[in-house]
Design a protein around this motif. Structure first.
Motif, PDB file in Angstrom:
ATOM      1  N   LEU A  21       1.096   5.277   0.941  1.00 29.45           N
ATOM      2  CA  LEU A  21       0.657   4.052   0.273  1.00 29.45           C
ATOM      3  C   LEU A  21      -0.424   4.351  -0.758  1.00 29.45           C
ATOM      4  O   LEU A  21      -0.489   3.715  -1.814  1.00 29.45           O
ATOM      5  CB  LEU A  21       0.110   3.057   1.305  1.00 29.45           C
ATOM      6  N   GLU A  89      -5.028   1.014   6.540  1.00 32.18           N
ATOM      7  CA  GLU A  89      -3.848   0.226   6.192  1.00 32.18           C
ATOM      8  C   GLU A  89      -4.246  -1.201   5.828  1.00 32.18           C
ATOM      9  O   GLU A  89      -3.716  -1.796   4.892  1.00 32.18           O
ATOM     10  CB  GLU A  89      -2.863   0.217   7.362  1.00 32.18           C
ATOM     11  N   PHE A  90      -5.217  -1.757   6.573  1.00 25.56           N
ATOM     12  CA  PHE A  90      -5.666  -3.117   6.295  1.00 25.56           C
ATOM     13  C   PHE A  90      -6.361  -3.192   4.936  1.00 25.56           C
ATOM     14  O   PHE A  90      -6.175  -4.153   4.182  1.00 25.56           O
ATOM     15  CB  PHE A  90      -6.613  -3.583   7.404  1.00 25.56           C
ATOM     16  N   TYR A  92      -5.738  -1.290   2.357  1.00 29.45           N
ATOM     17  CA  TYR A  92      -4.683  -1.253   1.344  1.00 29.45           C
ATOM     18  C   TYR A  92      -3.999  -2.608   1.244  1.00 29.45           C
ATOM     19  O   TYR A  92      -3.670  -3.085   0.151  1.00 29.45           O
ATOM     20  CB  TYR A  92      -3.665  -0.166   1.693  1.00 29.45           C
ATOM     21  N   LEU A  93      -3.777  -3.212   2.418  1.00 33.84           N
ATOM     22  CA  LEU A  93      -3.070  -4.490   2.459  1.00 33.84           C
ATOM     23  C   LEU A  93      -3.834  -5.562   1.683  1.00 33.84           C
ATOM     24  O   LEU A  93      -3.229  -6.398   0.995  1.00 33.84           O
ATOM     25  CB  LEU A  93      -2.892  -4.919   3.917  1.00 33.84           C
ATOM     26  N   ALA A  97      -2.136  -7.393  -1.431  1.00 27.24           N
ATOM     27  CA  ALA A  97      -1.972  -8.842  -1.342  1.00 27.24           C
ATOM     28  C   ALA A  97      -2.678  -9.536  -2.496  1.00 27.24           C
ATOM     29  O   ALA A  97      -2.197 -10.553  -3.029  1.00 27.24           O
ATOM     30  CB  ALA A  97      -2.516  -9.346  -0.012  1.00 27.24           C
ATOM     31  N   ASN A 138       5.759   0.616  -1.118  1.00 27.39           N
ATOM     32  CA  ASN A 138       5.102   0.104   0.078  1.00 27.39           C
ATOM     33  C   ASN A 138       6.001   0.039   1.306  1.00 27.39           C
ATOM     34  O   ASN A 138       5.648  -0.610   2.285  1.00 27.39           O
ATOM     35  CB  ASN A 138       4.543  -1.298  -0.210  1.00 27.39           C
ATOM     36  N   SER A 141       4.744   0.528   5.115  1.00 30.10           N
ATOM     37  CA  SER A 141       4.020  -0.450   5.931  1.00 30.10           C
ATOM     38  C   SER A 141       4.793  -1.754   5.955  1.00 30.10           C
ATOM     39  O   SER A 141       4.965  -2.408   4.915  1.00 30.10           O
ATOM     40  CB  SER A 141       2.615  -0.684   5.374  1.00 30.10           C
ATOM     41  N   SER A 143       3.813  -4.462   7.320  1.00 30.00           N
ATOM     42  CA  SER A 143       2.860  -5.522   7.032  1.00 30.00           C
ATOM     43  C   SER A 143       2.696  -5.694   5.535  1.00 30.00           C
ATOM     44  O   SER A 143       2.669  -6.822   5.023  1.00 30.00           O
ATOM     45  CB  SER A 143       1.513  -5.210   7.678  1.00 30.00           C
ATOM     46  N   ALA A 144       2.583  -4.583   4.809  1.00 32.97           N
ATOM     47  CA  ALA A 144       2.392  -4.662   3.364  1.00 32.97           C
ATOM     48  C   ALA A 144       3.596  -5.304   2.685  1.00 32.97           C
ATOM     49  O   ALA A 144       3.452  -6.152   1.796  1.00 32.97           O
ATOM     50  CB  ALA A 144       2.135  -3.269   2.797  1.00 32.97           C
ATOM     51  N   VAL A 147       3.574  -9.148   3.629  1.00 26.98           N
ATOM     52  CA  VAL A 147       2.450  -9.883   3.027  1.00 26.98           C
ATOM     53  C   VAL A 147       2.591  -9.942   1.514  1.00 26.98           C
ATOM     54  O   VAL A 147       2.381 -10.996   0.893  1.00 26.98           O
ATOM     55  CB  VAL A 147       1.120  -9.229   3.444  1.00 26.98           C
ATOM     56  N   MET A 148       2.956  -8.830   0.873  1.00 25.37           N
ATOM     57  CA  MET A 148       3.109  -8.822  -0.585  1.00 25.37           C
ATOM     58  C   MET A 148       4.245  -9.741  -1.017  1.00 25.37           C
ATOM     59  O   MET A 148       4.127 -10.461  -2.032  1.00 25.37           O
ATOM     60  CB  MET A 148       3.356  -7.398  -1.077  1.00 25.37           C
TER      61      MET A 148
END
Length: 767
Positions: A21, A89-90, A92-93, A97, A138, A141, A143-144, A147-148
């Motif tokens: 990422l 990771e958070f 980056y998220l 986002a 991405n 992840s 989550s990424a 969320v994105m």
């Protein structure tokens, strides 16, 4: 939980996915450039300043993400935890986002606010182009990706719906399957790559495990093919046979290997044939196991297993340590592992052997010795220091004349010494003085200097009547007697000791039965207001009338209960009975109950008190618990916690026998107390010694200034009472002058009465 945050995935694999990422920074620069150019083009077309703001936002977010990526590069992630990976990771998220939210909001603004076709086309085009990176960049992840996608889609969809045009709505809702397909593609790509990585890792793990198992075997292993050639040789075999590491042995014959080992001194060349014949017998199956001693004194044990393909596996190991271990086991079976002294079994055999060689009629002695307050050394300095003390004491015992003293350690801090020639009872005094002076004194342990005293018990017997087991019991009884006496640290066994011990054991059994049957009684001694001379409270005291021995003093049976570990049962009974009796007094006076050191260490004591109050219905403010300094000092931290819980519940806490300890004043400031009870030692001579009165008054004033009530115990004369009322300023008084311990019914009759004060005492108080 998101796929990217599953803790069942190895941390290093998760790190590689998260690292992807943060890689390829060029895409961030291109993305920022594309976003800024698009905003500039829309601004030139529409003249709307909002797109300049969007350009600034995109630039700021990109620079912040690049800065964060630089921090990621500098982070020490050689052995990352899942918590660390989750944090990066958070981070980056958040950046991803933010970009997608800004893109979505720009589309929303172009569609719903500006309503310019070029602005709509340009902002939607740049968003859809950026969506491609959601999968390409991405996928690592989940989550990424989600969320994105959500941050991009929701504002765009809202803009198309709010635009009011049916065609806008159609285009908006058509974006949903597009984004869902992107999410599915990202998931598929991620799972495929993860499966590939895991399969590769599993193969590497299997190969590594086989290699590790083979080369970490404690035995040497050589595998032969059907022609007697070496096909597998592990590291231990190379070491045992003194072959240089890195030597290629594949395809070599056993004869070549043995000749090489002989040249390097593993065994003399003259024994080469014998070893070859020994191994040939194993490989042919004529023997299964054999042992050979090499030139350096090592013992090597060979064994062989036949293979189905006509080959064989030769296993051999150095068993020299096993031979030494067997010798060591023999030593351990006879001697204590910590001190090196003979243990119980070997000591008994030594004693029997010495007795058999001694002339009949000579007196022999058995001494049981232990260290005073050895537990205190372990608790305060640590068990390793306690072990050092045991070793050093054992060294002093071992240095004594081995013809006069045969020492042993039976366990803990108990040492047993056999004295073959103890002489008469008069002579044993000098023997014991010599023994105890040798082991007592100062010990230097690590960085600590410890002063050691010992106690000992001695049992004497002629050689013809010497029975080790019986004398050990006698010496134990004498040791117990020595611990309970003052001024002497050893004692000789006497028959009276056995009688006292048996009586004590019977008393213990009877006490246990008395508690179980509820035979104990509760009496109450009045606690009187120093000013009104009316009862304001009573101290609950236990009494035991033995069916055969009559009344037993609490000073005798309370220590027994503590020793037996049943003191809390007495406390429970006292609390329940005292709360019920106090309730029956109509709530006009309170009651106090003593807690022992064991009670304060019991984590259930607060529950016991709460149950007694609840069952009786007594208000908490009418109950007071009394604790002594000796109870506090055993575990001050835990005591403070328990007392604070009781005080928070509204229960009064009194420090009993105040003034008898060396650090009582410190407790006034650190413990959650409501009252102090002055020990009778403050009162006994206040009528004759003015300094005692001044001391009592000073401590009383100090307690009052700290917000504590003061009760004076041991008041036995009218003169003492008058001085306490007038000059000392105490709040409450207690003593035989104001009432001896009495049943609960007698207290009821005294509640509304005042105790008279003689005129002579009044005049003395006035003076």
């Amino acid at each position: 939980m998101a796929w990217g945050r599953r803790t069942d995935i190895p941390a290093d694999i998760r790190l590689s996915f998260v690292r992807s990422l943060y890689g390829n920074r060029a895409t961030l620069w291109f993305g920022m450039l594309a976003h800024v150019v698009a905003c500039a083009a829309i601004y030139l077309k529409t003249g709307n300043d909002a797109f300049i703001v969007f350009a600034v936002i995109f630039t700021f977010i990109a620079l912040a993400r690049l800065f964060d990526m630089g921090r990621f590069d500098r982070a020490l992630l050689s052995s990352p935890s899942h918590v660390q990976i989750n944090r990066w990771e958070f981070r980056y998220l958040i950046g991803a986002a933010a970009v997608c939210t800004a893109l979505g909001m720009m589309c929303f603004y172009s569609t719903y606010v500006v309503r310019d076709s070029f602005a709509e086309l340009a902002s939607l085009s740049i968003l859809l182009a950026s969506v491609v990176s959601i999968v390409g960049r991405n996928y690592a992840s989940r989550s990424a990706v989600i969320v994105m996608s959500v941050c991009s889609l929701v504002p765009v969809l809202a803009g198309f719906v709010l635009a009011g045009s049916a065609f806008h709505m159609i285009i908006g809702f058509l974006l949903i399957p597009y984004f869902l397909s992107n999410i599915q593609m990202a998931n598929g790509l991620r799972e495929f790559l993860f499966a590939a990585v895991m399969r590769r890792r599993e193969l590497a793990v299997v190969a590594g495990r086989f290699d590790a198992a083979l080369n970490n075997m404690p035995q040497g292993l050589i595998m032969f093919d059907g022609e007697g050639k070496l096909v597998v040789v592990n590291n231990e075999a190379v070491s045992l046979l003194k072959i240089s590491p890195g030597t290629d042995l594949a395809g070599r014959s056993l004869q070549t290997v043995l000749r090489y080992s002989s040249l390097h001194g593993l065994f003399p060349r003259s024994k080469l044939k014998n070893i070859r014949r020994l191994i040939d017998d194993l490989l042919s199956g004529r023997r299964e196991r054999d042992l050979f001693q090499f030139s350096d004194g090592r013992y090597i044990e060979f064994s062989c297993n036949q293979r189905q393909d006509a080959g064989a596996v030769l296993i051999f190991e150095d068993v020299t340590h096993r031979v030494e271990a067997e010798a060591q086991i023999q030593h351990m079976a006879r001697y204590d592992g910590l001190t090196g002294l003979p243990n119980r079994v070997h000591f008994e055999s030594l004693v029997k052997s010495l007795i058999a060689r001694r002339a009949h009629g000579r007196r022999m002695a058995l001494v049981v010795l232990d260290i005073n307050d050895f537990k205190h050394v372990n608790d305060t300095l640590g068990h390793h220091v306690g072990d050092q003390l045991l070793r050093k004491l054992a060294e002093r015992l071992a240095e004594m004349d081995p013809m006069r003293f045969i020492p042993s350690r039976f366990g803990g801090d108990e040492f047993v010494i056999f004295v073959p020639d103890a002489g008469s009872e008069i002579q044993i005094d000098s023997v014991m003085d010599h023994l105890l002076s040798a082991v007592s004194g100062t010990y230097q342990l690590s960085d600590h200097s410890v002063e050691v005293d010992v106690n000992a018990g001695v049992a004497l017997a002629p050689a013809a009547q010497f029975d080790l087991q019986s004398l050990h019991i006698m010496a134990d009884l004498a040791l117990y007697e020595a611990k309970g006496s003052e001024g002497r640290n050893w004692a000789m066994f006497e028959e009276a000791m056995d009688i006292r011990y048996r009586s004590r054991q019977r008393l213990k059994n009877d006490l246990r039965g008395a508690i179980a049957s509820g035979s104990l009684k509760v009496v109450y001694q009045p606690i009187v207001s120093a000013q009104s001379l009316r009862i304001v409270s009573c101290e609950a005291l236990s009494r035991w009338d033995h069916p055969h021995l009559g009344p037993i003093s609490p000073a005798d049976y309370i220590p027994l209960a503590e020793e037996m570990g049943i003191i809390t049962e007495i406390t429970r009974f006292m609390l329940e009975k005292a709360c019920i009796d106090c309730r029956d007094w109509g709530g006009r006076i309170g009651v106090s109950v003593n807690l022992s050191a064991i009670d304060l260490k019991n984590s259930d004591i607060t529950d016991i008190i709460a149950v007694a109050l609840r069952n009786s219905g007594l208000p908490t403010n009418l109950l007071e618990v009394e604790v002594t300094e000796s109870a506090i000092i055993s575990d001050r931290n835990k005591t403070s916690i328990v007392l604070q819980q009781l005080k928070n519940a509204g229960i009064n806490v009194a420090l009993d026998d105040f003034g008898t300890g060396y650090s009582s004043l410190s407790y006034l400031n650190t413990l959650p107390l409501t009252k102090v009870k002055m020990d009778r030692s403050f009162v006994c001579d206040i009528t004759e010694d003015r300094r005692s009165l001044m001391l009592l008054r000073g401590v009383t004033q100090l307690s009052h200034e700290m917000g504590l009530g003061v009760t004076v115990e041991g008041v036995e004369t009218q003169e003492q009472l008058a001085l306490i009322r007038g000059a000392a300023g105490a709040d409450l008084v207690q003593g035989y002058l104001l009432g001896a311990p009495m049943p609960a019914q007698a207290i009821s009759a005294l509640i509304d009465k005042s105790f008279p004060l003689k005129q002579s005492a009044q005049r003395q108080a006035a003076l």
